[in-house]
Scaffold this active site. Structure first.
Site, PDB file in Angstrom:
ATOM      1  N   GLY A  83       0.811  -1.223   0.000  1.00  0.00           N
ATOM      2  CA  GLY A  83       0.000   0.000   0.000  1.00  0.00           C
ATOM      3  C   GLY A  83       0.838   1.263   0.000  1.00  0.00           C
ATOM      4  O   GLY A  83       1.952   1.289   0.523  1.00  0.00           O
ATOM      5  N   ARG A 147       1.278  -6.008  -4.709  1.00  0.00           N
ATOM      6  CA  ARG A 147       1.259  -6.814  -3.484  1.00  0.00           C
ATOM      7  C   ARG A 147       1.809  -8.231  -3.691  1.00  0.00           C
ATOM      8  O   ARG A 147       1.694  -9.081  -2.811  1.00  0.00           O
ATOM      9  CB  ARG A 147      -0.163  -6.897  -2.931  1.00  0.00           C
ATOM     10  CG  ARG A 147      -0.668  -5.554  -2.444  1.00  0.00           C
ATOM     11  CD  ARG A 147      -1.976  -5.651  -1.670  1.00  0.00           C
ATOM     12  NE  ARG A 147      -2.405  -4.328  -1.252  1.00  0.00           N
ATOM     13  CZ  ARG A 147      -1.994  -3.720  -0.140  1.00  0.00           C
ATOM     14  NH1 ARG A 147      -1.164  -4.336   0.695  1.00  0.00           N
ATOM     15  NH2 ARG A 147      -2.410  -2.509   0.157  1.00  0.00           N
ATOM     16  N   ASP A 178       5.439  -7.695   5.749  1.00  0.00           N
ATOM     17  CA  ASP A 178       5.515  -8.836   4.826  1.00  0.00           C
ATOM     18  C   ASP A 178       6.598  -8.632   3.765  1.00  0.00           C
ATOM     19  O   ASP A 178       7.342  -9.561   3.438  1.00  0.00           O
ATOM     20  CB  ASP A 178       4.175  -9.038   4.108  1.00  0.00           C
ATOM     21  CG  ASP A 178       3.199  -9.832   4.963  1.00  0.00           C
ATOM     22  OD1 ASP A 178       3.612 -10.333   6.034  1.00  0.00           O
ATOM     23  OD2 ASP A 178       2.025  -9.931   4.568  1.00  0.00           O
ATOM     24  N   LYS A 204       8.095   0.861   5.583  1.00  0.00           N
ATOM     25  CA  LYS A 204       6.997   1.679   5.075  1.00  0.00           C
ATOM     26  C   LYS A 204       5.680   1.148   5.554  1.00  0.00           C
ATOM     27  O   LYS A 204       5.421  -0.043   5.433  1.00  0.00           O
ATOM     28  CB  LYS A 204       7.011   1.636   3.533  1.00  0.00           C
ATOM     29  CG  LYS A 204       5.820   2.243   2.857  1.00  0.00           C
ATOM     30  CD  LYS A 204       5.159   1.285   1.850  1.00  0.00           C
ATOM     31  CE  LYS A 204       4.455   0.140   2.542  1.00  0.00           C
ATOM     32  NZ  LYS A 204       3.641  -0.692   1.667  1.00  0.00           N
ATOM     33  N   THR A 205       4.826   1.944   6.124  1.00  0.00           N
ATOM     34  CA  THR A 205       3.411   1.661   6.269  1.00  0.00           C
ATOM     35  C   THR A 205       2.750   2.779   7.050  1.00  0.00           C
ATOM     36  O   THR A 205       3.226   3.190   8.108  1.00  0.00           O
ATOM     37  CB  THR A 205       3.074   0.322   6.958  1.00  0.00           C
ATOM     38  OG1 THR A 205       1.679   0.329   7.302  1.00  0.00           O
ATOM     39  CG2 THR A 205       3.850   0.079   8.223  1.00  0.00           C
ATOM     40  N   ASP A 207       0.176   2.394   8.631  1.00  0.00           N
ATOM     41  CA  ASP A 207      -0.453   1.802   9.811  1.00  0.00           C
ATOM     42  C   ASP A 207       0.401   1.951  11.067  1.00  0.00           C
ATOM     43  O   ASP A 207      -0.088   1.778  12.180  1.00  0.00           O
ATOM     44  CB  ASP A 207      -0.729   0.311   9.584  1.00  0.00           C
ATOM     45  CG  ASP A 207      -1.781   0.089   8.507  1.00  0.00           C
ATOM     46  OD1 ASP A 207      -2.449   1.067   8.127  1.00  0.00           O
ATOM     47  OD2 ASP A 207      -1.921  -1.057   8.056  1.00  0.00           O
TER      48      ASP A 207
END
Lengths: 541, 541
Positions: A83, A147, A178, A204-205, A207
């Site tokens: 993402g 992904r 992941d 990276k994220t 979240d």
């Protein structure tokens, strides 16, 4: 009309990201300092078995050193995985600039459309001219993302072939937990194949759940939670001004509730549900509804028929009874796979255990439909599509016997591609430099990181973190697998504790805080300060 | 943690809104210049009959004059009416500062909770200390707002009583077209009652549909459309980066599509539906679906399985067949009022004309439900709750034979209470000053306005616009009534024409533009430029 590039976009291209002092003159002259051997978050022996070549490597630190001498040109490939998160383009710009600092003949190749671009050999050379318009911009559109994982022997071999064909010295994988696990697998594979090809990960994220040990934060979390905080603050102000609406706001963050927690601290809503706490306290949906309805009732009694409730995207999976229901449905849907969809759904619904059947029955019709109907590519229930904010609004209205003027919102896509905040722009540009420093020193299976992030950028400290040191064994698709641990909200940590100490005072009295839009210019306290999460974790306030 | 006031909020309190040169030294010394008599937008004779005292008054202009002399203290009441719009607090701050410039003993009273506050006598004195923390802030929470009208003889008399009790010289009504129509009614009533009490209107609405003649723009439109533009731009970037989602974005604006048009010019989405054009071309829902599906298909063929579509909140009412269906439903629901809800719905559905029954039948189940079930306080279909964005996504997916990965968004509440942009902060503070200038010169039944808004603030020109000059006769609740005309998108004007000339090039190629977050600091071209709508209307680009 000034069409084309927006004025802000044009200004952001001119922004010069600020580097830590140690990186300010590039990476060519850096000296590396290795710490002692590392272990893993848990299950060290099992991790070692999976990663015999890369396990136990030291944490790497850097200090300014000599002139750097005559380095050779480097060829590096970079890929964006998963993402979008604000700052991805700046990681790439940082890599490019650092590479050119090492040697003017260095080359950077971007793989297109995510990891698939590596094994299918889809790539483009990233030149200074090509990268220029993307500096400090949001999005992953420079090279796209995807992904896919690189898992099968064929995919691994195809990756090797692509990298060899391009003559790469290193591959940088910009991704979440992941993708970084996948980076560790690739690093191990290349060593096993006796290929001199570094693999470096970059955290990276949006979240915020990829952190731990020397990795203090994933990039993008700062910007995304600031965008959501802007919108929630505006909605809090609207709720208070209009005096008649309840707003139920769902926020991205399926596995962890960091975004919701950060947004709660930024905006002080009347209620914010934190998934990790729901799971720990084994709350039922009914209890969540009751407690929410209770706040609505108490505010109404205090003359305030309005309010704001935050829920993390993953809330439904944190409720034990819902988790059981979803697991049962997934198992039953797999069992009855093959029949027509309607029959399959009916059979699955009929064969639920009695408690799960009761839970399903208690849900509003459209939510039942979502649970039974929508599937992801593995045939599982698509939890992310379930409108938790609507579920809560409907159930709370029921509990209150009818009237509740509710509006529902889901904030996610609005924040993933915002232009990175000054913090994220600086941080990601620095991460790109750290990645090249690691490559130049022959490291592999390491994550590029910067420490002391709540302090001034001058004192940020570049480190290379062995990916295996971030791992543990978890069940994936029913089998134990080595994975980088997701960082959940720590219910004993200072961030949650600050929230827990304050939240009751937000419930009935209005304590809303209005962060406003991300500012890229202006006073440092407006434009440069990072998240409450990071500052509280580091005791910076 | 810096709790409480956010850093941006704290900085915005320090902002000094910029006044037009003519107002820079306050309003005390201004000289007024009256133009010739005015008429009405249409139906002048009928308007004159409704407003014998206030009809035909001249446009008032101001110029710097003498020292101002010994003015008497003024007592003014102010009320916020209708939906929130960024800048409302600054109108009040502008009134307060201008009043104190006229005379240090002047007093300002704020009516609480909208017009109801006037006839129920709920008010609070607005002192410098009380207003201070609200300067340049979003929201209407200083005194709240409401949607009541002042209509009945009892309400009019109660208003008079309240104003007399407070010894008011003037009442300032900050609101949209309906509220300003109400201001005209009050002005006429007070004159009829031989009461020396000015009524001044201030044009407010994020929808941008209160403008015309010397009134160039309503306040709040600039800020709100910038917030939506930020989010849409981020979503365009996300769509392009992820490469697999279609985003259907509904935007506030039920009666007019200015917000959608402005956002389209700011972000250049693949498709934006303008209600006024749909009505003019008498498009059916099927045609709208077909054309949307066609763009999706052509992009797919070009390798782009993603995109962004904007729809105005009111789209559904602009589609002739839907308008007929809604009108029939409203009539039938009224006819069968009294029975239980289920029977009432069933009967209404059964008695629709054949074409309307077919239209209803063609809608997805949840939209049918929304049309039949939700009612507003008058028992009418609640069009604003209909999820037009979902309707379009579902129908387009059907038309394409299934797969369409769609996300739906509705942006409205996020923008109504944002901190006003520099433009809106300056504009509203100036409007507050113009209101006081009008009061000081004994004007009534006038709207405070500023002209030349696309130019530098120094040259903005304060005017007082007779409210009756903005009126025409329209059907309201089945009867002809004098109302201030809503400004719809002018399909022959430069704003729509610019859009129409560009839009085809946005459909298949990506031409997205990313405006980014509102900036309050930084270069003028980033922080101070107003909407494309206003600039195009005034030929400023």
């Amino acid at each position: 009309m000034s069409l084309g590039v927006s004025p802000l976009d044009a200004e952001r291209r001119k922004y010069r990201p600020r580097l830590p002092t140690v990186l300010a003159r590039g990476v060519a002259g850096l000296e590396v300092e290795a710490g002692g051997p590392t272990a893993a978050v848990a299950d060290a022996d099992a991790i070692r078995k999976h990663f015999p070549q890369t396990f136990g490597r030291p944490l790497l630190r850097f200090r300014s050193g000599g002139p750097g001498g005559a380095a050779k040109p480097l060829r590096v490939g970079v890929v964006l995985s998963g993402g979008q998160a604000p700052g991805g383009h700046n990681v790439i710009a940082g890599i490019l600039d650092a590479l050119r600092g090492v040697h003017g003949e260095s080359r950077l190749h971007g793989f297109l459309g995510g990891p698939r671009g590596i094994f299918t050999g889809q790539h483009r050379e990233l030149t200074v001219d090509l990268v220029e318009p993307y500096r400090n911009s949001g999005g992953f559109d420079m090279i796209g993302s995807g992904r896919d994982k690189i898992e099968t022997p064929e995919q691994l071999a195809a990756c090797r072939a692509t990298c060899e064909k391009l003559g790469l010295d290193a591959l940088v994988i910009i991704g979440g937990d992941d993708s970084n696990t996948n980076a560790a697998v690739l690093a191990e594979y290349f060593l096993e194949q006796q290929l001199d090809l570094s693999v470096i990960g970059v955290p990276k994220t949006i979240d915020g759940d990829l952190k731990g040990g020397p990795v203090e934060a994933s990039f993008g979390f700062d910007t995304a939670s600031k965008v959501y905080g802007e919108l929630i603050g505006n909605i809090c102000r609207d709720a208070k001004s209009a005096g008649k609406y309840w707003h139920f706001v769902k926020l991205m963050g399926r596995s962890a509730s960091h975004v919701t927690l950060e947004c709660a601290l930024r905006t002080r809503p009347n209620l914010a549900w934190i998934g990790e706490e729901v799971r720990k306290n084994e709350l039922t949906l009914r209890e969540i509804v009751d407690r929410t309805a209770d706040v609505v009732r108490r505010r109404r009694e205090a003359g305030r028929s309005y309010g704001v409730v935050l829920v993390p995207e993953g809330l439904i999976e944190f409720i034990p009874e819902m988790r059981v229901l979803i697991d049962e449905l997934n198992a039953l849907l797999a069992l009855h796979a093959g029949g027509d969809a309607e029959t399959q759904r009916r059979r699955a619904a009929e064969q639920l255990t009695a408690p799960s059947a009761a839970v399903l029955e208690s849900l509003p019709g459209n939510i039942r439909e979502q649970l039974l109907k929508d599937r992801d590519s593995h045939g599982n229930v698509q939890v992310s599509l379930i409108e938790t904010e609507a579920l809560l609004a409907v159930k709370v209205a029921e509990r209150l016997g009818g009237e509740l003027k509710a509006h529902k919102h889901f904030f996610g896509y609005e924040g993933r591609c915002a232009a990175p905040s000054n913090f994220d722009a600086d941080y990601t540009y620095g991460l790109g430099h750290v990645a090249v420093a690691l490559i130049a020193h022959g490291a592999t299976g390491a994550m590029a990181a910067l420490r002391n992030l709540s302090g001034p950028h001058e004192s940020w400290e570049p480190v290379g973190v062995p990916l295996t040191s971030l791992m543990r064994i978890e069940q994936r698709k029913g089998k134990p697998a080595p994975v980088i641990e997701k960082a959940l909200v720590d219910l004993e940590g200072p961030v949650f504790k600050t929230f827990a100490a304050e939240r009751e005072t937000w419930q009935v009295e209005d304590a809303y805080r209005y962060p406003g839009a991300i500012q890229y210019f202006g006073p440092a306290e407006v434009a440069d300060v990072t998240t409450a999460t990071l500052r509280l974790e580091q005791g910076a306030d």
